[in-house]
Design an enzyme around this catalytic site. Structure first.
Site, short mmCIF file in Angstrom:
data_model
loop_
_atom_site.label_atom_id
_atom_site.label_comp_id
_atom_site.label_asym_id
_atom_site.label_seq_id
_atom_site.Cartn_x
_atom_site.Cartn_y
_atom_site.Cartn_z
N ARG A 138 0.83 -1.21 0.00
CA ARG A 138 0.00 0.00 0.00
C ARG A 138 0.87 1.26 0.00
O ARG A 138 0.52 2.25 -0.64
CB ARG A 138 -0.93 -0.02 1.21
CG ARG A 138 -1.98 1.08 1.21
CD ARG A 138 -3.12 0.75 2.16
NE ARG A 138 -4.08 1.84 2.19
CZ ARG A 138 -4.27 2.65 3.22
NH1 ARG A 138 -3.54 2.50 4.32
NH2 ARG A 138 -5.17 3.61 3.18
N ASN A 153 -3.98 8.90 4.31
CA ASN A 153 -2.81 8.26 4.91
C ASN A 153 -2.78 8.29 6.43
O ASN A 153 -2.26 7.37 7.07
CB ASN A 153 -1.53 8.94 4.40
CG ASN A 153 -1.36 8.81 2.90
OD1 ASN A 153 -1.92 7.92 2.27
ND2 ASN A 153 -0.58 9.71 2.31
N HIS A 192 -6.07 -5.63 -2.75
CA HIS A 192 -6.92 -5.76 -1.57
C HIS A 192 -7.23 -7.21 -1.22
O HIS A 192 -8.03 -7.46 -0.32
CB HIS A 192 -8.21 -4.97 -1.78
CG HIS A 192 -8.05 -3.50 -1.62
ND1 HIS A 192 -9.09 -2.60 -1.70
CD2 HIS A 192 -6.95 -2.75 -1.38
CE1 HIS A 192 -8.65 -1.38 -1.53
NE2 HIS A 192 -7.34 -1.43 -1.34
N HIS A 225 0.51 4.38 -2.66
CA HIS A 225 0.29 5.75 -2.20
C HIS A 225 1.46 6.66 -2.54
O HIS A 225 1.28 7.87 -2.65
CB HIS A 225 0.01 5.75 -0.69
CG HIS A 225 -1.38 5.36 -0.35
ND1 HIS A 225 -2.20 6.10 0.48
CD2 HIS A 225 -2.13 4.29 -0.74
CE1 HIS A 225 -3.39 5.51 0.59
NE2 HIS A 225 -3.36 4.41 -0.14
#
Length: 323
Positions: A65, A96, A195, A69
């Site tokens: 992740r 975040n 995910h 990001h």
């Protein structure tokens, strides 16, 4: 001079040269970039990630992740790893704050790389390798990571808030967000398969579970919605697996869940809601190898996202602060 014993003046010179070399447009990435300057790079990073995943399987999902990001905000430049400086950084951005984890995994990997190859390897490249290794260690595919990135000297909270799609995003918004980065709808659906590992806070899907109970138009399995409400209670910070069946295995379980209307986030279920991605989701749900292949290709494409020309770049010694 032996590795790990670079003198202070030499180290300063190395860092200065790295900054000057990165001041313009980033050079083309290559799988062979560190073959001579840091041949121990890839096993060093993998060892650090493997140790972290062995201690906590959630660490793998957290590192993956982090990479997403990072790349989605001004390119893959390790800006997400910077602590706040004179201006607010990305760590405190809405998508975040109190959510991103795994920073210590990258710190450990970078420290080990610095010990082996001082001043040679960017935090952005360490993060790219760590994301690949996290996926493969959790049972997912591997791929050749193109290297040669440089690190940003600053981060932008505003850019993070503006660029990262949220858990309430609809399918058109998701497709548009990825298209803005040069990534296709197919890339978006494949990358969403990340995910299949990790957890989400109840705050990110509570409204979805409640709407499902009240007939609020959410495409959610009623039994699943009830399970979510029970799991969360009144605790917004409680964590629930994104893939309830195999939460720590990188497989196609996420897509099987979507077909059963068991997507945890609204943005997850939007991929299978009578829209343009339904056929692809069904394919991934029945063919894990097809998903793995597309995911690996999409990760390479996402990893090619570069900072804008003219962005001040360097090879940071610490991933938390500029040199």
């Amino acid at each position: 001079m032996a590795a790990g014993t670079v003198s202070v003046p030499s180290r300063v010179l190395l860092l200065s040269l790295a900054f000057l070399a990165a001041a313009g447009t980033a050079a083309a990435l290559s799988t062979k970039y560190y073959d001579k300057r840091c041949p121990a790079l890839q096993p060093t990073v993998r060892f650090a990630v493997a140790r972290a995943v062995a201690a906590d399987t959630n660490a793998g999902a957290a590192v993956l992740r982090l990479f997403f990001h990072d790349c989605f905000v001004n390119g893959c430049d390790a800006s997400v790893l910077l602590d706040d400086g004179a201006a607010p950084g990305e760590k405190g951005a809405g998508p975040n704050a109190n959510s991103l984890r795994g920073y210590e995994v990258i710190d450990a990997a970078k420290a080990a790389v610095e010990a082996a190859c001082p001043g040679a390897v960017s935090c952005a490249d360490v993060l790219a390798l760590a994301a690949r290794d996290a996926v493969s260690l959790l049972g997912g595919p591997s791929w050749n990571v193109r290297l040669g990135r440089r690190d940003a000297r600053a981060a932008s909270r505003d850019a993070a808030n503006a660029n990262l799609p949220g858990p309430g995003s609809g399918l058109p918004a998701l497709v548009a967000a990825f298209r803005a980065k040069g990534l296709s709808a197919r890339d978006m659906t494949a990358l969403s398969g990340a995910h299949t590992v990790g957890r989400a806070r109840c705050a990110t899907f509570r409204a979805r579970a409640s709407a499902g109970a009240a007939g609020g138009g959410e495409a959610i399995n009623g039994t699943f919605a009830a399970e979510l409400r029970e799991a969360c209670g009144g605790a917004d910070g409680a964590l629930v697996p994104l893939d309830a069946v195999t939460p720590d295995a990188f497989d196609n379980g996420y897509f099987r869940g979507l077909v059963e209307r068991r997507g945890l986030l609204h943005s997850d279920q939007e991929l299978f809601s009578g829209g343009s991605q339904d056929t692809l989701v069904r394919r991934y749900a029945r063919d894990g190898a097809a998903f793995a292949a597309d995911f690996a290709k999409a990760m390479v494409r996402m990893g090619n996202l570069a900072p804008a020309p003219g962005t001040p770049l360097e090879v940071r010694v610490s991933c938390r602060r500029p040199n």
